[in-house]
Scaffold this motif. Sequence first.
Motif, PDB file in Angstrom:
ATOM      1  N   GLU A 143       0.828  -1.212   0.000  1.00 35.32           N
ATOM      2  CA  GLU A 143       0.000   0.000   0.000  1.00 35.32           C
ATOM      3  C   GLU A 143       0.857   1.255   0.000  1.00 35.32           C
ATOM      4  OE1 GLU A 143      -4.011  -1.730   2.262  1.00 35.32           O
ATOM      5  OE2 GLU A 143      -2.424  -0.700   3.397  1.00 35.32           O
ATOM      6  N   THR A 144       1.974   1.225   0.734  1.00 37.05           N
ATOM      7  CA  THR A 144       2.878   2.392   0.736  1.00 37.05           C
ATOM      8  C   THR A 144       3.501   2.580  -0.643  1.00 37.05           C
ATOM      9  OG1 THR A 144       4.833   1.133   1.453  1.00 37.05           O
ATOM     10  CG2 THR A 144       3.411   2.016   3.183  1.00 37.05           C
ATOM     11  N   VAL A 145       3.777   1.470  -1.308  1.00 34.27           N
ATOM     12  CA  VAL A 145       4.332   1.543  -2.677  1.00 34.27           C
ATOM     13  C   VAL A 145       3.286   2.121  -3.625  1.00 34.27           C
ATOM     14  CG1 VAL A 145       5.264   0.224  -4.600  1.00 34.27           C
ATOM     15  CG2 VAL A 145       5.892  -0.396  -2.255  1.00 34.27           C
ATOM     16  N   ALA A 146       2.045   1.653  -3.510  1.00 37.08           N
ATOM     17  CA  ALA A 146       0.966   2.117  -4.396  1.00 37.08           C
ATOM     18  C   ALA A 146       0.732   3.613  -4.232  1.00 37.08           C
ATOM     19  CB  ALA A 146      -0.311   1.344  -4.112  1.00 37.08           C
ATOM     20  N   ALA A 147       0.925   4.125  -3.023  1.00 39.41           N
ATOM     21  CA  ALA A 147       0.731   5.562  -2.777  1.00 39.41           C
ATOM     22  C   ALA A 147       1.773   6.386  -3.525  1.00 39.41           C
ATOM     23  CB  ALA A 147       0.800   5.845  -1.283  1.00 39.41           C
ATOM     24  N   GLN A 148       2.981   5.818  -3.678  1.00 33.34           N
ATOM     25  CA  GLN A 148       4.067   6.546  -4.353  1.00 33.34           C
ATOM     26  C   GLN A 148       4.175   6.187  -5.832  1.00 33.34           C
ATOM     27  OE1 GLN A 148       7.822   6.856  -1.924  1.00 33.34           O
ATOM     28  NE2 GLN A 148       6.731   5.486  -0.548  1.00 33.34           N
ATOM     29  N   LYS A 149       3.749   4.976  -6.185  1.00 34.23           N
ATOM     30  CA  LYS A 149       3.842   4.525  -7.583  1.00 34.23           C
ATOM     31  C   LYS A 149       2.483   3.967  -8.016  1.00 34.23           C
ATOM     32  CE  LYS A 149       7.577   2.025  -8.432  1.00 34.23           C
ATOM     33  NZ  LYS A 149       8.595   0.947  -8.235  1.00 34.23           N
ATOM     34  N   PRO A 150       1.502   4.842  -8.156  1.00 35.92           N
ATOM     35  CA  PRO A 150       0.138   4.366  -8.446  1.00 35.92           C
ATOM     36  C   PRO A 150      -0.018   3.693  -9.807  1.00 35.92           C
ATOM     37  CG  PRO A 150       0.249   6.764  -8.591  1.00 35.92           C
ATOM     38  CD  PRO A 150       1.545   6.302  -8.016  1.00 35.92           C
ATOM     39  N   GLU A 151       0.926   3.921 -10.705  1.00 40.39           N
ATOM     40  CA  GLU A 151       0.813   3.333 -12.049  1.00 40.39           C
ATOM     41  C   GLU A 151       1.592   2.033 -12.196  1.00 40.39           C
ATOM     42  OE1 GLU A 151      -1.354   4.723 -13.996  1.00 40.39           O
ATOM     43  OE2 GLU A 151      -1.611   6.269 -12.473  1.00 40.39           O
ATOM     44  N   ASP A 152       2.198   1.567 -11.123  1.00 43.82           N
ATOM     45  CA  ASP A 152       2.982   0.334 -11.184  1.00 43.82           C
ATOM     46  C   ASP A 152       2.027  -0.864 -11.184  1.00 43.82           C
ATOM     47  OD1 ASP A 152       4.523  -1.958 -10.614  1.00 43.82           O
ATOM     48  OD2 ASP A 152       6.048  -0.764  -9.607  1.00 43.82           O
ATOM     49  N   VAL A 153       1.800  -1.438 -12.368  1.00 47.87           N
ATOM     50  CA  VAL A 153       0.803  -2.509 -12.504  1.00 47.87           C
ATOM     51  C   VAL A 153       1.192  -3.766 -11.747  1.00 47.87           C
ATOM     52  CG1 VAL A 153      -0.832  -2.671 -14.415  1.00 47.87           C
ATOM     53  CG2 VAL A 153       1.487  -2.206 -14.908  1.00 47.87           C
ATOM     54  N   ASP A 154       2.471  -4.080 -11.710  1.00 47.29           N
ATOM     55  CA  ASP A 154       2.913  -5.273 -10.985  1.00 47.29           C
ATOM     56  C   ASP A 154       2.591  -5.134  -9.498  1.00 47.29           C
ATOM     57  OD1 ASP A 154       3.904  -6.521 -13.257  1.00 47.29           O
ATOM     58  OD2 ASP A 154       5.866  -5.554 -13.066  1.00 47.29           O
ATOM     59  N   ASN A 155       2.817  -3.943  -8.970  1.00 45.86           N
ATOM     60  CA  ASN A 155       2.512  -3.722  -7.556  1.00 45.86           C
ATOM     61  C   ASN A 155       1.006  -3.799  -7.306  1.00 45.86           C
ATOM     62  OD1 ASN A 155       3.506  -2.851  -4.797  1.00 45.86           O
ATOM     63  ND2 ASN A 155       2.001  -1.258  -5.221  1.00 45.86           N
ATOM     64  N   LEU A 156       0.210  -3.236  -8.239  1.00 45.36           N
ATOM     65  CA  LEU A 156      -1.250  -3.300  -8.102  1.00 45.36           C
ATOM     66  C   LEU A 156      -1.730  -4.750  -8.092  1.00 45.36           C
ATOM     67  CD1 LEU A 156      -2.468  -0.421 -10.482  1.00 45.36           C
ATOM     68  CD2 LEU A 156      -2.338  -0.397  -7.984  1.00 45.36           C
ATOM     69  N   PHE A 157      -1.148  -5.558  -8.955  1.00 49.12           N
ATOM     70  CA  PHE A 157      -1.524  -6.977  -9.019  1.00 49.12           C
ATOM     71  C   PHE A 157      -1.212  -7.671  -7.698  1.00 49.12           C
ATOM     72  CE2 PHE A 157      -0.628 -11.416  -9.664  1.00 49.12           C
ATOM     73  CZ  PHE A 157      -1.658 -11.849 -10.477  1.00 49.12           C
ATOM     74  N   ASN A 158       0.005  -7.438  -7.178  1.00 46.06           N
ATOM     75  CA  ASN A 158       0.397  -8.078  -5.922  1.00 46.06           C
ATOM     76  C   ASN A 158      -0.472  -7.619  -4.758  1.00 46.06           C
ATOM     77  OD1 ASN A 158       2.443  -9.611  -7.071  1.00 46.06           O
ATOM     78  ND2 ASN A 158       3.960  -7.989  -6.819  1.00 46.06           N
ATOM     79  N   LEU A 159      -0.797  -6.336  -4.741  1.00 42.56           N
ATOM     80  CA  LEU A 159      -1.660  -5.819  -3.678  1.00 42.56           C
ATOM     81  C   LEU A 159      -3.061  -6.417  -3.794  1.00 42.56           C
ATOM     82  CD1 LEU A 159      -2.065  -3.983  -1.269  1.00 42.56           C
ATOM     83  CD2 LEU A 159      -2.416  -2.053  -2.845  1.00 42.56           C
ATOM     84  N   ALA A 160      -3.547  -6.530  -5.011  1.00 43.63           N
ATOM     85  CA  ALA A 160      -4.857  -7.164  -5.231  1.00 43.63           C
ATOM     86  C   ALA A 160      -4.846  -8.611  -4.746  1.00 43.63           C
ATOM     87  CB  ALA A 160      -5.217  -7.111  -6.716  1.00 43.63           C
ATOM     88  N   GLU A 161      -3.734  -9.292  -4.967  1.00 44.82           N
ATOM     89  CA  GLU A 161      -3.601 -10.680  -4.513  1.00 44.82           C
ATOM     90  C   GLU A 161      -3.639 -10.747  -2.983  1.00 44.82           C
ATOM     91  OE1 GLU A 161      -3.098 -14.809  -5.496  1.00 44.82           O
ATOM     92  OE2 GLU A 161      -3.916 -13.040  -6.462  1.00 44.82           O
ATOM     93  N   CYS A 162      -3.027  -9.751  -2.332  1.00 47.11           N
ATOM     94  CA  CYS A 162      -3.109  -9.680  -0.859  1.00 47.11           C
ATOM     95  C   CYS A 162      -4.566  -9.521  -0.418  1.00 47.11           C
ATOM     96  CB  CYS A 162      -2.293  -8.494  -0.337  1.00 47.11           C
ATOM     97  SG  CYS A 162      -0.520  -8.670  -0.504  1.00 47.11           S
ATOM     98  N   TYR A 163      -5.240  -8.574  -1.049  1.00 46.24           N
ATOM     99  CA  TYR A 163      -6.642  -8.322  -0.682  1.00 46.24           C
ATOM    100  C   TYR A 163      -7.503  -9.562  -0.923  1.00 46.24           C
ATOM    101  CZ  TYR A 163      -5.603  -3.275  -0.439  1.00 46.24           C
ATOM    102  OH  TYR A 163      -5.106  -2.037  -0.091  1.00 46.24           O
ATOM    103  N   ARG A 164      -7.261 -10.257  -2.021  1.00 51.94           N
ATOM    104  CA  ARG A 164      -8.043 -11.462  -2.324  1.00 51.94           C
ATOM    105  C   ARG A 164      -7.878 -12.497  -1.228  1.00 51.94           C
ATOM    106  NH1 ARG A 164      -7.584 -16.432  -4.862  1.00 51.94           N
ATOM    107  NH2 ARG A 164      -5.334 -16.213  -5.082  1.00 51.94           N
TER     108      ARG A 164
END
Length: 408
Positions: A281-302
Amino acid sequence: MRFLRQAGIPFLALLVLASLGTAPPEALAKKKKITKGDAKIAKRSAHLYVSQRLFDKALAQLLIVIEGDPNDVQAHFMLGEIYSEKNMQDEMRKEFEWVLGTKKGKKKYAKKIQPYLDMWWSRNYNNAVRAIGAEDFGAAIESLQKAIALAPEKPMSYQALGVAYLNMGQAQAGIDAYEKAVELDSTEASSFVNLGRAYMNLKNYEEAKQCFARAHKLAPDNAGYLNDLARAQQFNGDTAAALESAEKALAIEPENVDVSQMAGQMHLLGGNYEKAAELLETVAAQKPEDVDNLFNLAECYRNLGRVDEAVNLFLKSVQANPQDADAWFRLGRIYEKQEKYKDSIEALKMVVSIRPTSVQGWQALSRSWALLSKEQSDAGMDDAASESAKNAEEAYNMSTSLQGQAGE
């Protein structure tokens, strides 16, 4: 035509003979041998021309000196100086090497020669750095090869050469250059890091891991080197060691976004979804367009049961990259669990469109079609249910066919 071509040969020969016949007798005379006395006179003239900066004339005289006295050390040294003035680096280097190869020359001229070698090394190296900055890697390699010929003991040249070769796609040449840099200076951590990254590009993760471990040993407080080590350990299949390295890096630089991302990925692989989500989440706040990070964060939420948040992020992933089969697959599975079978089918169709040989994709698609068929049948939609059942069977048959091919 054959006759005419043959007839031309004696005609050319006659022209040559005619030209020889008209030459003055002195032109055919044997060239006079230059004596040591002639060499001494030429040497005095060379000194005079050098003082007047008439280097071409000085060069001509020095060549006479060398012909008359090949072992004149001072003449060879002066030739090297003149070649330097004329930007004839190869010739300069050969003359200086000759001088330093003699006992007298090494004793008398070593200190005078070194500034020339340093100057030309510096020029070539700086030219290479500028060329690398301009992405003219061929020119960089040419300059660096000249620099190495002048000062083969400098590891910086090989480091830059490795950069140039790797950018040209010449992986092995790049590795060879980095290995030479490490051989010359085993105390420079960045050389091991560069070598490790080159091995990573070749997917030689074991060698990469060893290089990053050496770099970490030399610079234990460098979080970036630990981050590289964690990545190599991860690709090498050692998740526990990768997590340990990532945690060490995080302790050194907790605000470093790349370190946080790596640590988050390692916690995700280790099943610590809460910690992983916190970091990512801290990464997403600084790099909102990083798709790999979004995918990994989504996997955490799932995995945490935060399904709606997971769906939103997986949707962002496929919007950014419509060919992301993994994100489509996870969307399909989530929609299936939510009993949104039509949405699930559309997502899974994307999976098998992108990866037509995915057994997993076809199996999931078959299951979603079958569940939709049951739902339609329960609602009295017999025709639609029959069509969905047919689609389910076709998808299932495709999965079993692909499994059979894999087993052959």
